[in-house]
Enzyme design. Structure first.
Site, PDB file in Angstrom:
ATOM      1  N   GLY A   8       1.241   7.457   5.977  1.00 64.68           N
ATOM      2  CA  GLY A   8       0.733   6.080   5.895  1.00 64.68           C
ATOM      3  C   GLY A   8       1.486   5.304   4.832  1.00 64.68           C
ATOM      4  N   GLY A  11       1.383   1.368   4.407  1.00 61.24           N
ATOM      5  CA  GLY A  11       0.080   0.719   4.323  1.00 61.24           C
ATOM      6  C   GLY A  11      -0.113   0.038   2.973  1.00 61.24           C
ATOM      7  N   GLN A  12      -1.319  -0.447   2.727  1.00 59.51           N
ATOM      8  CA  GLN A  12      -1.572  -1.231   1.508  1.00 59.51           C
ATOM      9  C   GLN A  12      -1.297  -0.428   0.252  1.00 59.51           C
ATOM     10  OE1 GLN A  12      -5.629  -2.315   0.600  1.00 59.51           O
ATOM     11  NE2 GLN A  12      -5.010  -4.087  -0.623  1.00 59.51           N
ATOM     12  N   LEU A  13      -1.772   0.806   0.230  1.00 55.46           N
ATOM     13  CA  LEU A  13      -1.583   1.658  -0.956  1.00 55.46           C
ATOM     14  C   LEU A  13      -0.169   2.247  -0.974  1.00 55.46           C
ATOM     15  CD1 LEU A  13      -3.645   2.346  -3.126  1.00 55.46           C
ATOM     16  CD2 LEU A  13      -4.359   4.321  -1.765  1.00 55.46           C
ATOM     17  N   TYR A 155     -16.190   5.768   9.027  1.00 53.03           N
ATOM     18  CA  TYR A 155     -15.203   5.905   7.948  1.00 53.03           C
ATOM     19  C   TYR A 155     -15.785   6.691   6.776  1.00 53.03           C
ATOM     20  CZ  TYR A 155     -12.217   4.247   4.067  1.00 53.03           C
ATOM     21  OH  TYR A 155     -11.407   4.151   2.966  1.00 53.03           O
ATOM     22  N   LYS A 159     -14.712  10.333   5.275  1.00 57.02           N
ATOM     23  CA  LYS A 159     -14.283  10.518   3.879  1.00 57.02           C
ATOM     24  C   LYS A 159     -15.138  11.581   3.188  1.00 57.02           C
ATOM     25  CE  LYS A 159     -10.742   7.774   3.592  1.00 57.02           C
ATOM     26  NZ  LYS A 159      -9.390   8.338   3.433  1.00 57.02           N
ATOM     27  N   ILE A 185      -9.123  -2.406  -2.841  1.00 56.37           N
ATOM     28  CA  ILE A 185      -7.862  -2.574  -3.575  1.00 56.37           C
ATOM     29  C   ILE A 185      -7.319  -3.978  -3.327  1.00 56.37           C
ATOM     30  CG2 ILE A 185      -5.499  -1.708  -3.881  1.00 56.37           C
ATOM     31  CD1 ILE A 185      -7.646   0.345  -4.683  1.00 56.37           C
TER      32      ILE A 185
HETATM   33  N1  SER Z   1     -11.358  -0.745   1.031  1.00 56.43           N
HETATM   34  C1  SER Z   1     -11.978   0.176   1.936  1.00 56.43           C
HETATM   35  C2  SER Z   1     -12.564  -0.527   3.099  1.00 56.43           C
HETATM   36  O1  SER Z   1     -12.980  -1.660   2.935  1.00 56.43           O
HETATM   37  C3  SER Z   1     -13.032   0.971   1.239  1.00 56.43           C
HETATM   38  O2  SER Z   1     -12.551   2.203   0.919  1.00 56.43           O
HETATM   39  O3  SER Z   1     -12.676   0.033   4.140  1.00 56.43           O
END
Ligand code: SER
Length: 333
Positions: A8, A11-13, A155, A159, A185
Site C-alpha cells: 500500500g 496510499g496516504q501513509l 474495518y 483491525k 491522519i
Molecule cells: N482514518 C481511519 C478511517 O477513517 C481510521 O483508522 O477509516
C-alpha cells in the site's frame, strides 16, 4: 541487512513513509508495492509525489502486488531479500462498510500472508491498526490500552482481529511484529479516501479552492487526529525501539490531539476568513459516533518514548502552506 518492503506504498501513509524510510535507510533499500502500477495511482490521486530517484531506479523499486496473493508476496520477498515489511495495504472504514467482503479479504488475508511470510523468513513487521478497534461500549474519554472493544464496522472488526493475529504470531512464533492504533491522519501529499476522518483533509482542499465544504460529520463530533509528520515519526520510533521495551504485541494506543469539525473550521477561518462549511452527516456519522474522542496512550509514552509535536494551529498553518505550494507546483506542470 535486508531490504524493506512497503505494501500500500502509494496510499496516504505509505507515500510519506517511503520518503522517510529512504532518507533513513537509503534510497535503494525500500521496495514499494501496490495493486496498480504507480502511473495509474498518480492519475487517480491527481497529485505528484516528491521523488529524488530517476525513473529507471523508481521502476526497479516498485512492484505490483495484491497482498491476497501469497505466492507473489513470497516471490518478492525472495527476489529483493526483504527483512522488514511495513504492511499498509488495506481498506479504510467507510469503504469497508460499502465493500465488507472485500474489506475482510484484503485486511485479514493480506495480513495473514504477511505474518506467515514473516514467520517463514524471520522478518520484522509493522501493522497499522486503528482507533476503529473500539466500539460503542468502549469508554469515549481516555480510552485505556486494554478495555471493552466491540467495533461495529467491518474495518474495526478486521483491525481488532488483525491485532490478535499479530499477538498470536509474536508469542507463538516469535515474529517481531509491532503495531499502532492510529487516529485520523492529516496529510497533504497523497489522498485516496475511503475513511471516516477524511473530512479533516477534504476541508483544506475545499478552503483553498474557495469552495463551500459540506461536512459529512456533525460539527461537534470530536475524534482523535494526528499530523502526518507525527505519524511517520511514531512508526519510525516504534520500529527502531529495542524489542525488550515492546510490551504490547497487539497494538499500542497512540494519540496526538482531538478536535471537532467545527474547531477545525474555526482554525482554518483564522487564515481564510471567507471559508464556509455546512454540515450534512451521512452514514459515516454512525461510524464516528462509535469511536472514542480521546485515547490514553500512556503505554506508548512510557515504553518507547512516544511524544507528539503538532497541535491544531501548527497543523492548519502547515497544511495550508504545503497545499498552496502544491497547487503552484501542479500548475507549473
Ligand atoms: N482514518 C481511519 C478511517 O477513517 C481510521 O483508522 O477509516
Amino acid at each position: 541487512m535486508g531490504k524493506i518492503l512497503v505494501t500500500g506504498a502509494r496510499g496516504q501513509l505509505g507515500s510519506d513513509l517511503v520518503v522517510a524510510l529512504r532518507q533513513h535507510y537509503g534510497e535503494m533499500e525500500v521496495i514499494e508495492t501496490g495493486r496498480q502500477l504507480p502511473g495509474q495511482v498518480a492519475l487517480k490521486q491527481g497529485v505528484s509525489k516528491p521523488e529524488s530517484l530517476c525513473h529507471q531506479h523508481r521502476s526497479l523499486l516498485y512492484e505490483v502486488l495484491d497482498v491476497t496473493d501469497r505466492p507473489r508476496l513470497q516471490e518478492l520477498i525472495q527476489t529483493h531479500q526483504i527483512d522488514t515489511i511495513y504492511h499498509l495495504a488495506g481498506l479504510l472504514s467507510a469503504k469497508g462498510e460499502q465493500q465488507p467482503n472485500q474489506c475482510w479479504d484484503i485486511n485479514i488475508n493480506g495480513l495473514r500472508n504477511v505474518l506467515e511470510a514473516a514467520k517463514t523468513y524471520g522478518m520484522k513487521v509493522f501493522f497499522p491498526s486503528s482507533i476503529a478497534v473500539f466500539g460503542p461500549h468502549s469508554p469515549k474519554l481516555d480510552t485505556p490500552q486494554i478495555t471493552i472493544s466491540d467495533p461495529s464496522t467491518m474495518y474495526g472488526i478486521t483491525k481488532l482481529t488483525g491485532e490478535l493475529l499479530c499477538h498470536y504470531y509474536a508469542y507463538q512464533w516469535g515474529v517481531d511484529v509491532r503495531s499502532l492504533r492510529l487516529p485520523g491522519i492529516i496529510s497533504y501529499n497523497t489522498f485516496l479516501g475511503g475513511g471516516t476522518t477524511d473530512f479533516a483533509v477534504e476541508m483544506f482542499h475545499a478552503a483553498l479552492k474557495n469552495e463551500t465544504y459540506t461536512c459529512f460529520i456533525h460539527p461537534e463530533t470530536r475524534l482523535p487526529m494526528m499530523y502526518i509528520s507525527d505519524a511517520i515519526q511514531a512508526i519510525l520510533t516504534l520500529m527502531q525501539a529495542d524489542p525488550a521495551v515492546i510490551s504490547i504485541r497487539t497494538s499500542y494506543n497512540i494519540a496526538a490531539i482531538s478536535f471537532s469539525a467545527r474547531e477545525l473550521v474555526t482554525e482554518i477561518q483564522k487564515h481564510l476568513p471567507d471559508f464556509v462549511c455546512h454540515y450534512k452527516p451521512d452514514f459515516r456519522q454512525a461510524i464516528a459516533d462509535s469511536w472514542p474522542s480521546v485515547i490514553d496512550d500512556s503505554r506508548a509514552r512510557a515504553d518507547w518514548g512516544w511524544r507528539h509535536t503538532y497541535h491544531l494551529p501548527a497543523i492548519v498553518e502547515e497544511m495550508l502552506a504545503k497545499l498552496s505550494h502544491k497547487k503552484v507546483l501542479s500548475f507549473e506542470f
